[in-house]
Design a protein around this motif. Structure first.
Motif, PDB file in Angstrom:
ATOM      1  N   LYS A 142       0.906  -1.299  -0.051  1.00 41.20           N
ATOM      2  CA  LYS A 142      -0.176  -0.004  -0.008  1.00 41.20           C
ATOM      3  C   LYS A 142       0.788   1.169  -0.080  1.00 41.20           C
ATOM      4  CE  LYS A 142      -3.924   0.074   1.847  1.00 41.20           C
ATOM      5  NZ  LYS A 142      -5.038   0.107   2.923  1.00 41.20           N
ATOM      6  N   SER A 143       2.061   1.164   0.723  1.00 34.61           N
ATOM      7  CA  SER A 143       2.919   2.238   0.701  1.00 34.61           C
ATOM      8  C   SER A 143       3.477   2.643  -0.776  1.00 34.61           C
ATOM      9  CB  SER A 143       3.901   1.978   1.590  1.00 34.61           C
ATOM     10  OG  SER A 143       5.029   2.989   1.678  1.00 34.61           O
ATOM     11  N   LYS A 144       3.862   1.418  -1.400  1.00 32.33           N
ATOM     12  CA  LYS A 144       4.413   1.611  -2.716  1.00 32.33           C
ATOM     13  C   LYS A 144       3.417   2.096  -3.852  1.00 32.33           C
ATOM     14  CE  LYS A 144       6.189  -1.375  -6.443  1.00 32.33           C
ATOM     15  NZ  LYS A 144       6.562  -3.085  -6.736  1.00 32.33           N
ATOM     16  N   HIS A 145       1.980   2.041  -3.524  1.00 33.51           N
ATOM     17  CA  HIS A 145       1.182   2.208  -4.595  1.00 33.51           C
ATOM     18  C   HIS A 145       0.106   3.016  -4.103  1.00 33.51           C
ATOM     19  CE1 HIS A 145       2.812  -0.544  -7.371  1.00 33.51           C
ATOM     20  NE2 HIS A 145       2.707  -1.696  -6.419  1.00 33.51           N
ATOM     21  N   GLY A 146       0.577   4.045  -3.066  1.00 32.83           N
ATOM     22  CA  GLY A 146      -0.513   5.036  -2.295  1.00 32.83           C
ATOM     23  C   GLY A 146      -0.010   6.392  -2.413  1.00 32.83           C
ATOM     24  N   LYS A 147      -0.929   7.277  -2.446  1.00 35.78           N
ATOM     25  CA  LYS A 147      -0.472   8.686  -2.506  1.00 35.78           C
ATOM     26  C   LYS A 147      -1.681   9.727  -1.829  1.00 35.78           C
ATOM     27  CE  LYS A 147       1.632  12.460  -5.243  1.00 35.78           C
ATOM     28  NZ  LYS A 147       1.954  12.980  -6.871  1.00 35.78           N
ATOM     29  N   ASN A 148      -1.342  10.410  -1.027  1.00 36.14           N
ATOM     30  CA  ASN A 148      -2.087  11.073  -0.398  1.00 36.14           C
ATOM     31  C   ASN A 148      -3.412  10.541   0.177  1.00 36.14           C
ATOM     32  OD1 ASN A 148      -0.612  13.385  -0.543  1.00 36.14           O
ATOM     33  ND2 ASN A 148      -1.664  13.614  -2.741  1.00 36.14           N
ATOM     34  N   GLY A 149      -3.243   9.156   0.903  1.00 34.93           N
ATOM     35  CA  GLY A 149      -4.417   8.522   1.301  1.00 34.93           C
ATOM     36  C   GLY A 149      -5.231   7.627   0.187  1.00 34.93           C
ATOM     37  N   VAL A 150      -4.915   7.797  -1.307  1.00 36.91           N
ATOM     38  CA  VAL A 150      -5.703   7.236  -2.216  1.00 36.91           C
ATOM     39  C   VAL A 150      -4.697   5.984  -2.444  1.00 36.91           C
ATOM     40  CG1 VAL A 150      -6.598   7.416  -4.433  1.00 36.91           C
ATOM     41  CG2 VAL A 150      -6.843   9.487  -2.980  1.00 36.91           C
ATOM     42  N   PHE A 151      -5.182   4.785  -2.695  1.00 30.67           N
ATOM     43  CA  PHE A 151      -4.601   3.674  -3.088  1.00 30.67           C
ATOM     44  C   PHE A 151      -4.843   2.813  -4.552  1.00 30.67           C
ATOM     45  CE2 PHE A 151      -4.690   3.685   1.512  1.00 30.67           C
ATOM     46  CZ  PHE A 151      -3.552   3.852   1.803  1.00 30.67           C
ATOM     47  N   ASP A 152      -4.110   2.581  -5.435  1.00 30.56           N
ATOM     48  CA  ASP A 152      -4.228   1.860  -6.572  1.00 30.56           C
ATOM     49  C   ASP A 152      -4.266   0.698  -6.369  1.00 30.56           C
ATOM     50  OD1 ASP A 152      -3.963   1.098  -9.251  1.00 30.56           O
ATOM     51  OD2 ASP A 152      -2.747   2.643  -9.906  1.00 30.56           O
ATOM     52  N   TYR A 153      -5.574   0.037  -6.119  1.00 35.24           N
ATOM     53  CA  TYR A 153      -5.666  -1.376  -5.862  1.00 35.24           C
ATOM     54  C   TYR A 153      -5.302  -2.400  -6.941  1.00 35.24           C
ATOM     55  CZ  TYR A 153      -7.479   0.181  -1.406  1.00 35.24           C
ATOM     56  OH  TYR A 153      -7.670   0.751  -0.083  1.00 35.24           O
ATOM     57  N   PRO A 154      -5.592  -2.053  -8.276  1.00 37.85           N
ATOM     58  CA  PRO A 154      -4.990  -2.977  -9.175  1.00 37.85           C
ATOM     59  C   PRO A 154      -3.458  -3.112  -9.375  1.00 37.85           C
ATOM     60  CG  PRO A 154      -6.799  -1.365 -10.226  1.00 37.85           C
ATOM     61  CD  PRO A 154      -6.583  -0.777  -8.874  1.00 37.85           C
ATOM     62  N   LYS A 155      -2.885  -2.060  -9.035  1.00 38.53           N
ATOM     63  CA  LYS A 155      -1.469  -2.585  -9.035  1.00 38.53           C
ATOM     64  C   LYS A 155      -1.089  -3.120  -7.660  1.00 38.53           C
ATOM     65  CE  LYS A 155       0.097   1.699 -11.383  1.00 38.53           C
ATOM     66  NZ  LYS A 155       0.676   2.766 -11.655  1.00 38.53           N
TER      67      LYS A 155
END
Length: 514
Positions: free
Chosen positions: A55-68
């Protein structure tokens, strides 16, 4: 405007668009997207830290890229199982290698997702609400869902469509599983790669769904106002339809988002503006509530000129005409000169056309489905049937649903007389049994007397009515006389009022005997 007024304005059968929130509301084993990925990660790693790293790798400003996140988790999951062939996931590995042996390459990750979600259980405190949702299905054209589980198929009993099947479908009576299903793990859409492939192929599916969105009311259940699925659909529609046209306004009026708000009994529908960044601001209708029963009630009570069930049947005929079926079509008048309310479509044999939704035999075979759906529209046809005193017909339950039947009183007398004649002069020879299985397994009771033994057990209230219901729902031959006899006794005991039962002269001595 309240929800009753809003739904009463529908002039066509609504389409339900169902998201994760519905599974979370009704199922014990359901997950959010984040929750599902977290569960899988925890299962292979034993802690949450690996998932937090993703989640840290694929998240920014509390928005997460769940497909990644799912993409990376799939890679790790598959590798862990590969390195531990006969460990905790031996069953998944067995399935993977059996598939590969047959030339079928399905990720272990997706096989496991299917395994986790395949067997669902409805929350005990939501069974009543699910039963009310079943009553809606008679008025629903289609269901579209992004959920993988099979709750919707179980409730609506619609045909499941996945992937390319959507393009070849009959829209009415279908469940569009646009993100795949546990029945076919290969078509589950969850990773970044899945979504890329889906977007490339989605254009034709989008065109199919667009027709539904334009011509039918759309009700979103199980989504929140910021969900990307809703924004994507709105963008699709209003890319093709100019926002400043009467047609766009008609579509907008037919959109309803049901947003969950814990404990709220709100029944008011309000306007809500959705900001589609880089596109436009679109106004839709929204209700925030926890009172889903109120919504289901008004959908079930919706009265339209033609039932969704009949449209499903007619569309199958029309599809056969399109594909060159050998069906004769007769047009008796200039149909363009007729008003809409004057037109009648009749499909049947050349020998006879009867305006009947179902025969009495079909009504009895579909007894529990009609009761589950509270299908008051269909039951009006009972007044058109000539039901003889020699026939078994269960009227009590039907009369509760459709209380305006002219023939109800007559049919109740016939039903009670039939039951009275069944048990007249018969001794209670199986009174030691309080279950149906006990009677069926008792070799001392002749096969020819087992049904009457069950009937006596029901009449004397030794056999619980819920046990009888389950037995009848699963009965193999619903055309048989034995089934009809049992059904009439069940219907009488379940739905006749206490006053009706106690005032029945023929049965009173038996009903009062303890």
């Amino acid at each position: 405007m309240n929800i009753k007024q809003f739904i009463s304005n529908f002039t066509n059968h609504p389409v339900l668009f169902i998201g994760t929130g519905i599974s979370l509301r009704y199922l014990e084993n359901s997950f959010t997207w984040d929750g599902l990925l977290s569960h899988i990660s925890q299962t292979i790693k034993g802690s949450d830290e690996f998932y937090y790293d993703l989640k840290s790798k694929h998240g920014k400003n509390g928005v997460f890229d769940y497909p990644k996140i799912a993409q990376d988790l799939e890679t790790e999951f598959n590798e862990v199982l590969k390195q531990n062939r006969d460990g905790d996931f031996k069953e998944i590995n067995d399935q993977f290698y059996e598939n590969m042996k047959n030339g079928i390459n399905i990720s272990r990750f997706k096989l496991y997702i299917s395994h986790v979600l395949k067997n669902f259980k409805v929350r005990s405190n939501q069974v009543h609400e699910i039963n009310e949702l079943k009553k809606v299905r008679k008025n629903v054209g289609s269901v579209i869902t992004t959920n993988y589980d099979k709750l919707i198929e179980d409730v609506f009993e619609f045909k499941q469509l996945i992937g390319n099947d959507i393009l070849l479908s009959n829209p009415y009576g279908s469940v569009y599983k646009i993100h795949g299903c546990v029945d076919d793990p290969s078509k589950i859409i969850i990773t970044e790669d899945d979504y890329k492939i889906f977007d490339e192929k989605y254009e034709l599916i989008r065109a199919q769904l667009l027709s539904l969105f334009i011509h039918n009311p759309i009700i979103f259940l199980g989504y929140n106002i910021g969900d990307n699925n809703i924004k994507s659909i709105l963008k699709t529609i209003f890319t093709y339809i100019n926002l400043n046209t009467p047609e766009a306004e008609k579509i907008r009026r037919n959109f309803l988002l049901v947003e969950y708000e814990k404990g709220s009994q709100n029944v008011e529908v309000v306007d809500h503006d959705i900001d589609m960044s880089g596109f436009a601001t679109i106004r839709i209708n929204k209700i925030k509530t926890d009172n889903f029963l109120e919504i289901y009630k008004h959908l079930a009570n919706l009265s339209l000129p033609v039932s969704a069930m009949d449209i499903r049947k007619v569309q199958s005929i029309v599809k056969e005409l399109y594909t060159g079926g050998n069906i004769e079509v007769k047009i008796t008048e200039d149909i363009d000169a007729l008003k809409n309310g004057e037109k009648v479509l009749a499909i049947g044999s050349l020998k006879t056309i009867k305006y009947e939704f179902q025969t009495t035999s079909e009504i009895m075979e579909n007894y529990f489905k009609i009761i589950d759906e509270s299908n008051h529209q269909l039951l009006k046809i009972i007044d058109k049937h000539r039901i003889q005193s020699s026939q078994y017909f269960p009227i009590f339950g039907f009369n509760i649903i459709q209380c305006e039947l002219d023939c109800a009183s007559k049919l109740k007398i016939i039903q009670k007389d039939k039951i009275a004649n069944l048990i007249k002069g018969v001794s209670d020879f199986a009174e030691e049994h309080n279950t149906i299985s006990g009677i069926l397994d008792d070799e001392k009771i002749p096969q020819t007397k087992k049904i009457i033994a069950i009937i006596l057990g029901i009449i004397h209230e030794r056999i619980q009515i819920d046990i009888v219901e389950n037995y009848l729902r699963d009965y193999s031959d619903k055309k048989s006389t034995d089934y009809r006899r049992l059904l009439c006794v069940y219907d009488y005991k379940k739905y006749a009022s206490e006053n009706e039962q106690l005032n029945d002269i023929a049965l009173k001595p038996i009903l009062l005997r303890k």
